[in-house]
Design a protein around this motif. Sequence first.
Motif, PDB file in Angstrom:
ATOM      1  N   GLY A 175       0.798  -1.219   0.000  1.00 24.28           N
ATOM      2  CA  GLY A 175       0.000   0.000   0.000  1.00 24.28           C
ATOM      3  C   GLY A 175       0.829   1.268   0.000  1.00 24.28           C
ATOM      4  O   GLY A 175       0.291   2.358   0.187  1.00 24.28           O
ATOM      5  N   ALA A 176       2.156   1.144  -0.223  1.00 21.94           N
ATOM      6  CA  ALA A 176       3.038   2.303  -0.089  1.00 21.94           C
ATOM      7  C   ALA A 176       2.670   3.425  -1.048  1.00 21.94           C
ATOM      8  O   ALA A 176       2.791   4.602  -0.707  1.00 21.94           O
ATOM      9  N   ALA A 177       2.192   3.052  -2.248  1.00 19.84           N
ATOM     10  CA  ALA A 177       1.868   4.086  -3.222  1.00 19.84           C
ATOM     11  C   ALA A 177       0.693   4.932  -2.749  1.00 19.84           C
ATOM     12  O   ALA A 177       0.759   6.171  -2.694  1.00 19.84           O
ATOM     13  N   VAL A 178      -0.395   4.250  -2.347  1.00 18.18           N
ATOM     14  CA  VAL A 178      -1.567   4.974  -1.866  1.00 18.18           C
ATOM     15  C   VAL A 178      -1.224   5.733  -0.590  1.00 18.18           C
ATOM     16  O   VAL A 178      -1.599   6.896  -0.406  1.00 18.18           O
ATOM     17  N   MET A 179      -0.468   5.057   0.302  1.00 19.63           N
ATOM     18  CA  MET A 179      -0.119   5.700   1.571  1.00 19.63           C
ATOM     19  C   MET A 179       0.755   6.920   1.341  1.00 19.63           C
ATOM     20  O   MET A 179       0.608   7.924   2.041  1.00 19.63           O
ATOM     21  N   GLY A 180       1.667   6.838   0.365  1.00 18.54           N
ATOM     22  CA  GLY A 180       2.512   7.988   0.074  1.00 18.54           C
ATOM     23  C   GLY A 180       1.683   9.197  -0.322  1.00 18.54           C
ATOM     24  O   GLY A 180       1.905  10.314   0.174  1.00 18.54           O
ATOM     25  N   LEU A 218       8.929  12.057  -2.108  1.00 16.17           N
ATOM     26  CA  LEU A 218       8.225  11.129  -1.217  1.00 16.17           C
ATOM     27  C   LEU A 218       7.163  10.343  -1.983  1.00 16.17           C
ATOM     28  O   LEU A 218       7.066   9.113  -1.875  1.00 16.17           O
ATOM     29  N   VAL A 219       6.383  11.067  -2.793  1.00 12.38           N
ATOM     30  CA  VAL A 219       5.353  10.394  -3.583  1.00 12.38           C
ATOM     31  C   VAL A 219       5.988   9.416  -4.565  1.00 12.38           C
ATOM     32  O   VAL A 219       5.528   8.282  -4.738  1.00 12.38           O
ATOM     33  N   GLU A 220       7.081   9.845  -5.216  1.00 11.46           N
ATOM     34  CA  GLU A 220       7.753   8.984  -6.202  1.00 11.46           C
ATOM     35  C   GLU A 220       8.219   7.691  -5.560  1.00 11.46           C
ATOM     36  O   GLU A 220       8.017   6.598  -6.108  1.00 11.46           O
ATOM     37  N   VAL A 221       8.872   7.809  -4.389  1.00  5.74           N
ATOM     38  CA  VAL A 221       9.386   6.607  -3.721  1.00  5.74           C
ATOM     39  C   VAL A 221       8.233   5.695  -3.333  1.00  5.74           C
ATOM     40  O   VAL A 221       8.286   4.472  -3.519  1.00  5.74           O
ATOM     41  N   GLY A 222       7.147   6.304  -2.836  1.00  8.45           N
ATOM     42  CA  GLY A 222       5.991   5.496  -2.464  1.00  8.45           C
ATOM     43  C   GLY A 222       5.423   4.755  -3.655  1.00  8.45           C
ATOM     44  O   GLY A 222       5.172   3.550  -3.592  1.00  8.45           O
ATOM     45  N   VAL A 223       5.255   5.478  -4.768  1.00  7.32           N
ATOM     46  CA  VAL A 223       4.704   4.846  -5.975  1.00  7.32           C
ATOM     47  C   VAL A 223       5.632   3.744  -6.464  1.00  7.32           C
ATOM     48  O   VAL A 223       5.181   2.651  -6.831  1.00  7.32           O
ATOM     49  N   GLY A 224       6.947   4.003  -6.451  1.00  8.01           N
ATOM     50  CA  GLY A 224       7.900   3.003  -6.927  1.00  8.01           C
ATOM     51  C   GLY A 224       7.849   1.741  -6.093  1.00  8.01           C
ATOM     52  O   GLY A 224       7.691   0.636  -6.627  1.00  8.01           O
ATOM     53  N   LEU A 225       7.974   1.890  -4.765  1.00 12.94           N
ATOM     54  CA  LEU A 225       7.971   0.713  -3.889  1.00 12.94           C
ATOM     55  C   LEU A 225       6.650  -0.034  -3.984  1.00 12.94           C
ATOM     56  O   LEU A 225       6.612  -1.263  -4.133  1.00 12.94           O
TER      57      LEU A 225
END
Lengths: 249, 109
Positions: A175-180, A218-225
């Motif tokens: 859920g890292a992308a949505v959570m980011g 931050l958003v990029e890293v979340g979406v990537g992971l």
Amino acid sequence: MKKVVALLFIVALAVLLLYVVANMPPMGDPENPTATHVISRYLERAEEETHTENVVTGVILNYRGYDTMGEVTVIFCALAGVLAVLGRERRGVIHAFVDRSEVPSSVIVKTMVRFVVPFIILFSVYTILHGETSPGGGFQGGAIIGGSMIIFTTIFGLYESSRRIPLKVRASLEGAAVMGFFLVGALGLLGGGNFLTYAWPRVARSLQPSLVVWLTVLVEVGVGLGGAMVLISILFAMIREEEEIAPAP
Amino acid sequence: MAARDIVAAVFCCIGTFFFIIGTTGLIRMPDLFTRLHPSTKCDTLGACSVILGMAVHNGWSWDLLKLVFIMCFLLLSSATCGHAIGRSALRRNIPYWKKKEETEDGHGA
């Protein structure tokens, strides 16, 4: 009879599509609706407003942040659907997974995969972190990580690769992308702005550029992971399915 | 400057030539093993010649390092890929092509 009906249907569809194509605005015309509304503002002011040198990243993550958040939610829902149908992989059952193909992979292939996969992951990290200055970004980087794990899994099997990326890690990062996105949105609320605004009115103007850049990263890293973990989880779930269809000879 | 451009163009032309040859071979050859032979030429000779041409055109810069890296990974991965396909096909006893008039022992009829 069936063929005639199918042919009629195809002809009707073709006429409809051709009619639509004929009514489309001419290509490259500056009067097109796509070129007259917001695109000029994106191109002229994206750099000063979103503080990203790459206009595409500025549009996707800043101007159309809500849109991208929806896309990320769609990816997450895709994973949820796959898991609801196929279920998680169960390592206890799969434990005996060995190379069951008629031809076990050779030493050359194994060595090459071992050698290349770290470089692929390094490149994906570069793609994710460099997303706001060069082409690329979270989606692409996540897809590259997923691809590297697909290579690794096809050669070394599910047991080895799910030992590298255990279920615990994946489940918490899927859920890292949505959570980011939600985190950045909530930080925007804390900073005194609206949800998902990168500009905070309560922060000094001199700090705004670096703030926007950090939130974008931050958003990029979340979406990537998140994207990578979603791809890997779907792959693992599908491998289990294949195992059940074709039991060991 | 002009000489460098000419050399780069020559390298790129060689690369394109090998790409055309390889693709033609991929379509025209009769079975897997003979198809593998021209199609691996695309990556090694074709793509590497094009990259070499770009490197010459580019001159000394950081982009040259990137091109060299791309070439290294291309060579490694394409060779491995060809090896894996060929080995797998051989071990699975995929039949290879023979001329129609040839008999089992390989001599012409």
